[in-house]
Enzyme design. Structure first.
Site, PDB file in Angstrom:
ATOM      1  N   GLN A 223     -87.117  28.103 -39.774  1.00 16.40           N
ATOM      2  CA  GLN A 223     -87.024  26.681 -39.432  1.00 16.40           C
ATOM      3  C   GLN A 223     -85.633  26.332 -38.910  1.00 16.40           C
ATOM      4  O   GLN A 223     -85.413  25.214 -38.458  1.00 16.40           O
ATOM      5  CB  GLN A 223     -87.325  25.831 -40.678  1.00 16.40           C
ATOM      6  CG  GLN A 223     -88.734  26.028 -41.212  1.00 16.40           C
ATOM      7  CD  GLN A 223     -88.991  25.294 -42.509  1.00 16.40           C
ATOM      8  OE1 GLN A 223     -89.455  25.897 -43.457  1.00 16.40           O
ATOM      9  NE2 GLN A 223     -88.714  24.001 -42.576  1.00 16.40           N
ATOM     10  N   ARG A 373     -91.699  20.141 -48.100  1.00 16.30           N
ATOM     11  CA  ARG A 373     -92.096  18.905 -47.397  1.00 16.30           C
ATOM     12  C   ARG A 373     -91.465  17.687 -48.068  1.00 16.30           C
ATOM     13  O   ARG A 373     -92.143  16.736 -48.438  1.00 16.30           O
ATOM     14  CB  ARG A 373     -93.620  18.799 -47.357  1.00 16.30           C
ATOM     15  CG  ARG A 373     -94.076  17.969 -46.160  1.00 16.30           C
ATOM     16  CD  ARG A 373     -95.520  18.105 -45.824  1.00 16.30           C
ATOM     17  NE  ARG A 373     -95.774  17.245 -44.675  1.00 16.30           N
ATOM     18  CZ  ARG A 373     -96.872  17.290 -43.949  1.00 16.30           C
ATOM     19  NH1 ARG A 373     -97.823  18.145 -44.229  1.00 16.30           N
ATOM     20  NH2 ARG A 373     -97.034  16.485 -42.926  1.00 16.30           N
ATOM     21  N   CYS A 374     -90.174  17.765 -48.212  1.00 18.50           N
ATOM     22  CA  CYS A 374     -89.469  16.744 -48.975  1.00 18.50           C
ATOM     23  C   CYS A 374     -87.998  16.853 -48.652  1.00 18.50           C
ATOM     24  O   CYS A 374     -87.500  17.939 -48.413  1.00 18.50           O
ATOM     25  CB  CYS A 374     -89.764  17.011 -50.446  1.00 18.50           C
ATOM     26  SG  CYS A 374     -88.439  16.791 -51.594  1.00 18.50           S
ATOM     27  N   GLU A 743     -92.557  13.811 -44.311  1.00 20.12           N
ATOM     28  CA  GLU A 743     -92.650  14.160 -45.719  1.00 20.12           C
ATOM     29  C   GLU A 743     -93.063  13.011 -46.620  1.00 20.12           C
ATOM     30  O   GLU A 743     -93.446  13.227 -47.772  1.00 20.12           O
ATOM     31  CB  GLU A 743     -91.311  14.733 -46.157  1.00 20.12           C
ATOM     32  CG  GLU A 743     -91.113  16.041 -45.440  1.00 20.12           C
ATOM     33  CD  GLU A 743     -89.683  16.491 -45.388  1.00 20.12           C
ATOM     34  OE1 GLU A 743     -88.803  15.661 -45.613  1.00 20.12           O
ATOM     35  OE2 GLU A 743     -89.464  17.667 -45.128  1.00 20.12           O
TER      36      GLU A 743
END
Ligand code: CDP
Length: 788
Positions: A223, A373-374, A743
């Site tokens: 990523q 996802r945060c 998110e």
């Protein structure tokens, strides 16, 4: 209804343009790591430890080397010769690449087998014989702090305990005083269990070292390609691999969710082997390896407290966190924030006293602590505040929606300084919750609940009204391994008015190829369809910190807008020259400059760009390109109001999510369809930990659910119909008023679901349930209360 400033043909912001990238995905033409086959490529597989804590007595590779096709077996002792057996983690701890003397968790890498085919590598992996002396692991983070606990990190000279760090935020004295004087205090222990990101694509790479040119190309699922290139240079610079000789390429990625930010040992071993053999080396994890050994998420033990008045005014919060980091702190957090952005746990409410403290410890579990996802631990923070707020509402006997309405920060109070130091940029929490309540029919549902309760039926309504903090970050506060957090965009417009734009971020399914094009289209008026977006190749893209923590829109999206505005400035000069007027006499609408008072005299952006190459004013640089590195002045603060309705079957504990309404505020929306898709996906990844997912270990360190047979990732069958909507409060400091969104739903939905379940069970004195709330847990709780 979103008002669009551009036509559908241009498709700037607000248009639900179909995703450009989907054409190749729908045709099966995506470029994933495992699609890559290079001439002479070798395959790597990894022998892993069956034990959570054990001394390595010996590693015998004789049988493995006899497997046809196996060309080498690499152990920690081999890497030690090059000082490559340990590597730094993102939190400046150290992690083994391959062990030399002991293993620290079940499924840890022990040896790497290199072969001419993947099958041979797998056979070789089974043939490596390792003799272990098994030791009793430390699996409980509380026991890890005991004075008699064995010291796990014996590699750290002088280390006398398993403690990693202590962290505090807020004003302790002020908060304690409010608590001492408060009319009502509620307290709750909660555990946010270890879970896994479980992306569709596992992690992998092809390391391709060219001996002649001393050049490494690293194709990998990351990523953050640029940060990885720098890390490789820092780790391998001493063996001659310097940064200009390293190219990291990330093509399509099948889901990242934070799990593809860290550097895994497999990457480093593949590089080392390619370096030594001069051949490309492919390493792809299988599903179980991914689940058992890759970075985990969450694993926070939280004690939350809220103080307030009898009539429901929130006055203060206190939080105490114990973070289980496994055997090394390999969390993917900015350097200055070991607990991530947990200090957003003060929530959406107006009060001015909060204190939080945390400790992190080592255990014999896999390392990690990724921001699944945060935005760096916001999920844990939101769970804590939204659960304790419900506990408080219950205690003072107020409807949880009303209590929230009474305590929200008002929209005119923004920018709002939180008791832990954040400056919330904008929001309208009342509007969000009102909209969610209207959409779901809150008042009618409460009436229905009263009737159901009379009949002994279990129905619950749960609310979560959360504030997120995304877009790391202002470089004064945010860095990863010392690299400041900003992000970048470079736009090149070709003579015929079509563009190529490159970014330092990296989409893993979020649709950047579409939305970045729409941002540029919005500013320049060039159709989004004519703007090609590229990310993920460090040889071509400008330096950036990558995509995670919903930071792409707040950072690289902003960079795109600012770079495009630089081009509008240049276009104005060229238009003035072409139309023979002063720059001040021109009006701009996206795609066209026209002369004030004489709109028939105009030049389109395409004509202007052509002139930039063919007929530009003397003295002006030819070409039409701009780059911007955007350093945000603040983070953005998206928010949401989520309401969930559940029906529970008393006899089985079965939980049915009847309705779920999610109203999000991510500021100005670039692509409503993509945002809706992000919310749907995120909500499904919220119901997952709320009701299904948890990585479970026994006391010997065995993972009890290390396959997807036992680790329950929800499918379409488990997912309810998500009902979505939005309110828009633009971010005042973001160039296009956007906030991140990717998110929010994962962060905000678990407490809404748990609050609904606890609400259903509350008539029986049940005040809290830890996630995942399974039918068995519900049934057991009802049985304990004598209900079944
Ligand atoms: O960093 P990441 O891409 O995961 O998260 P994000 O910035 O929240 O964006 C997720 C996707 O939603 C991207 O395609 C964004 O461009 C899009 N988005 C949008 O259309 N409007 C917003 N206000 C925020 C994001």
């Amino acid at each position: 209804m979103i008002q669009c400033k551009t036509s559908k043909e241009i498709s700037g912001m607000g248009h639900s343009m179909k995703r450009k990238e989907d054409v190749r995905f729908l045709h099966g033409k995506g470029h994933y790591i495992d699609d890559l086959k290079l001439p002479g490529m070798l395959y790597m597989d990894i022998t892993r430890s069956p034990y959570a804590y054990a001394k390595i007595i010996s590693i015998d590779i004789t049988e493995a080397m006899k497997v046809p096709g196996v060309v080498a077996v690499v152990t920690g002792k081999d890497l030690e010769k090059y000082n490559l057996h340990w590597m730094p983690t993102l939190m400046s701890d150290t992690q083994m690449v391959l062990p030399t003397d002991k293993v620290m968790y079940q499924a840890q890498e022990v040896a790497a087998v290199i072969a001419t085919s993947r099958y041979a590598a797998r056979d070789g992996r089974e043939a490596v014989k390792v003799e272990y002396e098994v030791m009793k692991p430390v699996m409980d983070p509380y026991k890890s702090m005991n004075a008699d606990a064995p010291i796990l990190r014996t590699d750290k000279p002088g280390k006398k305990d398993n403690h990693i760090w202590h962290w505090e935020a807020g004003d302790k004295a002020k908060t304690d005083k409010v608590f001492n004087d408060a009319e009502v205090v509620v307290k709750q222990d909660m555990y946010i269990p270890r879970i896994h990101v479980a992306s569709i694509e596992t992690c992998g790479c092809v390391a391709d070292y060219d001996k002649v040119n001393n050049h490494l190309t690293m194709y990998m699922t990351t990523q953050a390609p640029h940060a990885i290139r720098t890390v490789i240079a820092l780790v391998a610079g001493h063996v001659g691999l310097t940064e200009e000789k390293i190219r990291v390429v990330s093509a399509d990625i099948g889901g990242g969710f934070g799990g593809k930010v860290p550097v895994y040992p497999g990457y480093v071993i593949a590089i080392a082997v390619s370096f030594l053999t001069g051949k490309p080396v492919k390493w792809i994890e299988d599903r179980s390896e991914n689940l058992q050994a890759d970075s985990f998420a969450r694993d926070y033990h939280i004690h939350a407290e809220m103080a307030g008045t009898k009539n429901g005014k929130i006055q203060a919060t206190r939080f105490k966190v114990l973070a289980d980091h496994g055997y090394t702190d390999a969390a993917a957090n900015p350097s200055k924030f070991p607990l991530g952005l947990f200090s957003i746990a003060t929530g959406s409410y107006n009060y001015n006293a909060s204190y939080m403290e945390a400790d992190a410890v080592y255990t014999n579990k896999p390392p990690g602590g990724v921001a699944y996802r945060c935005s760096f631990r916001v999920t844990e923070a939101v769970h804590a505040i939204e659960r304790i707020t419900d506990r408080f509402a219950f205690e003072v006997g107020k409807d949880p929606a009303q209590l929230r309405m009474d305590n929200f920060i008002k929209k005119e109070e923004f920018p709002w300084k939180s008791p832990t130091g954040w400056e919330y940029d904008s929001g309208d929490y009342h509007a969000g919750l009102r909209k969610a309540m209207e959409a779901i029919g809150y008042d009618e549902l409460r009436k229905e609940q009263v009737e159901k309760r009379k009949k002994g039926e279990l129905m619950g309504i749960g609310i979560s009204t959360f504030t997120e903090v995304v877009g790391a970050g202002p470089s004064k506060d945010f860095d990863i391994l010392g690299i400041k957090m900003f992000d970048s965009a470079e736009i090149r417009v070709h003579p015929t008015g079509k563009a190529l734009a490159r970014f330092g971020t990296k989409s893993q399914g979020q649709g950047h190829e579409t939305t970045y094009a729409q941002i540029i289209a919005e500013v320049l008026g060039i159709p989004a369809a004519n703007i090609q977006i590229e990310e993920g190749d460090t040889d071509t893209a400008p330096y950036g910190l990558g995509t995670y923590a919903s930071r792409s829109t707040p950072t690289a999206g902003a960079a795109a807008a600012v770079a495009a505005r630089k081009l509008v400035d240049k276009a104005r000069k060229i238009a003035a020259y072409l139309l023979e007027v002063s720059e001040n006499d021109l009006d701009w609408e996206p795609g066209k400059f026209s002369v004030k008072g004489a709109p028939e005299k105009s030049k389109t952006i395409q004509e202007i760009v052509f002139a930039a190459y063919t007929n530009h004013p003397q003295g002006m640089q030819a070409g039409f390109e701009a780059t911007h590195y955007y350093d945000p002045p603040n983070l953005t603060f998206p928010s949401g109001a989520y309401i969930c309705v559940v029906d529970i079957d008393k006899e089985t504990g079965g939980i049915h999510v009847r309705r779920f309404v999610a109203i999000d505020d991510c500021g100005h929306i670039i692509n409503p369809m993509i945002v809706q898709g992000q919310v749907h996906g995120g909500l499904t990844q919220g119901i997952a930990p709320a009701m299904y997912e948890e990585l479970i270990y026994d006391e010997d360190g065995n993972m009890l659910n290390g396959t997807l047979m036992d680790y329950l990732v929800p499918t379409a069958v488990e997912s309810p119909k998500w009902e979505t909507g939005h309110v828009v409060t633009p971010s005042p400091h973001h160039p296009i008023g956007a906030k991140g969104v990717g998110e929010s739903p994962t962060v905000g939905s678990p407490p809404a679901i748990v609050n609904a379940i606890v609400d259903a069970l509350s008539p029986y004195g049940i005040k809290h349930m830890d996630i995942p709330v399974t039918p068995f847990k519900v049934w057991k709780a009802l049985k304990e209360k004598g209900v079944v």
